[in-house]
Design a protein around this motif. Structure first.
Motif, PDB file in Angstrom:
ATOM      1  N   ARG A  15       0.817  -1.221   0.000  1.00  0.00           N
ATOM      2  CA  ARG A  15       0.000   0.000   0.000  1.00  0.00           C
ATOM      3  C   ARG A  15       0.849   1.268   0.000  1.00  0.00           C
ATOM      4  N   LEU A  16       2.087   1.164   0.438  1.00  0.00           N
ATOM      5  CA  LEU A  16       2.953   2.346   0.487  1.00  0.00           C
ATOM      6  C   LEU A  16       3.423   2.709  -0.916  1.00  0.00           C
ATOM      7  N   PRO A  17       3.546   3.996  -1.197  1.00  0.00           N
ATOM      8  CA  PRO A  17       4.009   4.395  -2.537  1.00  0.00           C
ATOM      9  C   PRO A  17       5.485   4.071  -2.742  1.00  0.00           C
ATOM     10  N   GLY A  18       5.872   4.030  -3.993  1.00  0.00           N
ATOM     11  CA  GLY A  18       7.285   3.843  -4.315  1.00  0.00           C
ATOM     12  C   GLY A  18       7.680   2.383  -4.429  1.00  0.00           C
ATOM     13  N   ARG A  19       8.943   2.185  -4.778  1.00  0.00           N
ATOM     14  CA  ARG A  19       9.496   0.845  -4.983  1.00  0.00           C
ATOM     15  C   ARG A  19      10.204   0.389  -3.719  1.00  0.00           C
TER      16      ARG A  19
ATOM     17  N   LYS B 250      10.327   0.141   2.602  1.00  0.00           N
ATOM     18  CA  LYS B 250       9.949   1.398   1.967  1.00  0.00           C
ATOM     19  C   LYS B 250       9.873   2.462   3.049  1.00  0.00           C
TER      20      LYS B 250
END
Length: 431
Positions: A246-250, A276
């Motif tokens: 659910r967290l943004p980014g890679r 992350k």
């Protein structure tokens, strides 16, 4: 991090270990400081001490060696099979004054009898329990039980022993085990919560007690900061993977550096750690610095991921975390100095962090949390499992339940009840 000072009762038990050759079992409710006493014994004893534990992770946690590795014993039931010993092993076992066994509740009776036989054989003292070595055992049978074997092993124990528990080993027919139960709980401070936990530990929860626990746990759980304690790896992996996704980014990965003899089951942290910014994490060991910025079990949030460092926010403070190295030891006897040495035979280097939206109840053993969501799934399936989960939490207000507790969730082995009921009398005699 410095070893904490001993309390009065811990100091009394330490003195008993140091000044006698009694076989001693140090037990007590969760949070009574068994680990603190063991650390003090390891670093201050004047005796030649060897520390061992039944599993690789438990051995790493106490800076010792697994029982099977120390004694060169085969896995599975040993029974009366011959025990092979080379000269280096015999010399090592002859140099021990005190053998410390941590998490002894996971050691079965057959393995303890094999340890007894190995020590008698190596030290050529066949009629003396443990070959004259003092045994000091740490653990709480209300929390962890021996792992059940396959049907053939279970049939063997049913035929030969009263139970698989260490305290039913045959060696105790020949010698006494002095039991010291630490009484002062350091993890919790509320008398009411201590009373409730004691009732869960002994399987004596009344309807009124269950109502207090269920009413408290029924509140909506916080969306941040609380860790879920679950019964299975599948549940834990699902919760952590979903939350990380659910967290943004890679996700960025840190791969552990492993040198020497290490098996995957004994890894103290993830071989491949994926993080992350925003991830909820748990520290896996105490801060090695004098500041003591975190302890094993502290929950935080990843604020920044850099080259060789991870910034973690804990209760408003930001800490730079670098990889830590866990060392695996093997004991060795030196003929030149006639003393024991601990050699490093393997190293595991990784950030001392784990994703911590969820963790298994088993892996929460020894940890302390201000708040936790207890998820027993469809049922609790192991003796002591519910007690371990609830007793990780420092205060009743920190308890959240995914469903109400049921009587079937509180499982206590009848042999443990019998043994510990007799422990009070033994303790009074030996004190």
């Amino acid at each position: 991090m410095a070893v904490p000072e001993l309390s009065e009762e811990q100091a009394a038990v330490y003195a008993r270990i140091e000044t006698t050759s009694d076989h001693i079992f140090v037990t007590g409710r969760a949070g009574t400081g068994k680990s603190t006493l063991l650390e003090h014994l390891a670093s201050h004893s004047s005796k030649q001490i060897v520390i061992c534990a039944p599993t690789g992770v438990a051995a790493l946690n106490v800076g010792g060696q697994t029982i099977h590795s120390l004694f060169r014993l085969p896995t599975g039931v040993i029974a009366d099979h011959p025990i092979e010993q080379g000269e280096p092993l015999r010399k090592l076992l002859n140099s021990i004054d005190t053998l410390v066994v941590d998490e002894v509740s996971m050691v079965n009776a057959d393995l303890l009898d094999a340890m007894d036989r190995a020590l008698r054989q190596a030290r050529q003292r066949p009629h003396e329990p443990f070959g004259g070595v003092q045994l000091v055992l740490f653990g709480d049978p209300f929390q962890l039980a021996p792992v059940p074997g396959d049907p053939d092993e279970q049939a063997y124990f049913a035929d030969r022993y009263r139970s698989a528990w260490f305290f039913d080993a045959r060696v105790w027919d020949e010698t006494d085990l002095r039991i010291f139960e630490l009484q002062t709980i350091h993890r919790q401070h509320e008398l009411e919560f201590k009373r409730l936990l004691t009732a869960v530990r002994h399987g004596a929860v009344t309807a009124e007690m269950a109502k207090v626990l269920n009413d408290t746990g029924a509140r909506p759980a916080p969306t941040e900061g609380a860790i879920t304690l679950a019964t299975t790896n599948a549940t834990v992996n699902r919760i952590n993977a979903t939350a990380l996704g659910r967290l943004p980014g890679r996700a960025l990965s840190a791969v552990a550096e492993i040198e020497g003899e290490f098996s995957g089951r004994a890894y103290p942290a993830d071989e491949r750690l994926e993080l992350k910014v925003g991830a909820q994490v748990m520290f896996l060991r105490n801060d090695s610095g004098a500041e003591g910025r975190w302890v094993n079990g502290t929950i935080g949030e990843v604020a920044k991921i850099g080259e060789g460092t991870v910034a973690v926010d804990v209760a408003g403070d930001r800490h730079e975390v670098r990889p830590a190295t866990w060392e695996r030891y093997r004991y060795r006897y030196s003929p030149a100095t006639k003393t024991l040495h601990k050699d490093v035979v393997a190293e595991f280097t990784q950030f001392p962090l784990r994703l911590a939206w969820a963790v298994t109840i088993h892996k929460s053993q020894g940890k302390t949390y201000d708040s936790a969501i207890v998820d027993l799934g469809s049922r609790s399936f192991a003796p002591g499992q519910t007690y371990v989960a609830l007793s990780r939490i420092t205060a009743l207000e920190g308890l959240y339940l995914t469903r109400p507790l049921r009587p079937s969730d509180i499982i206590v082995d009848d042999r443990v009840r019998e043994f510990m009921a007799g422990a009070t009398a033994i303790k009074a005699i030996s004190a």
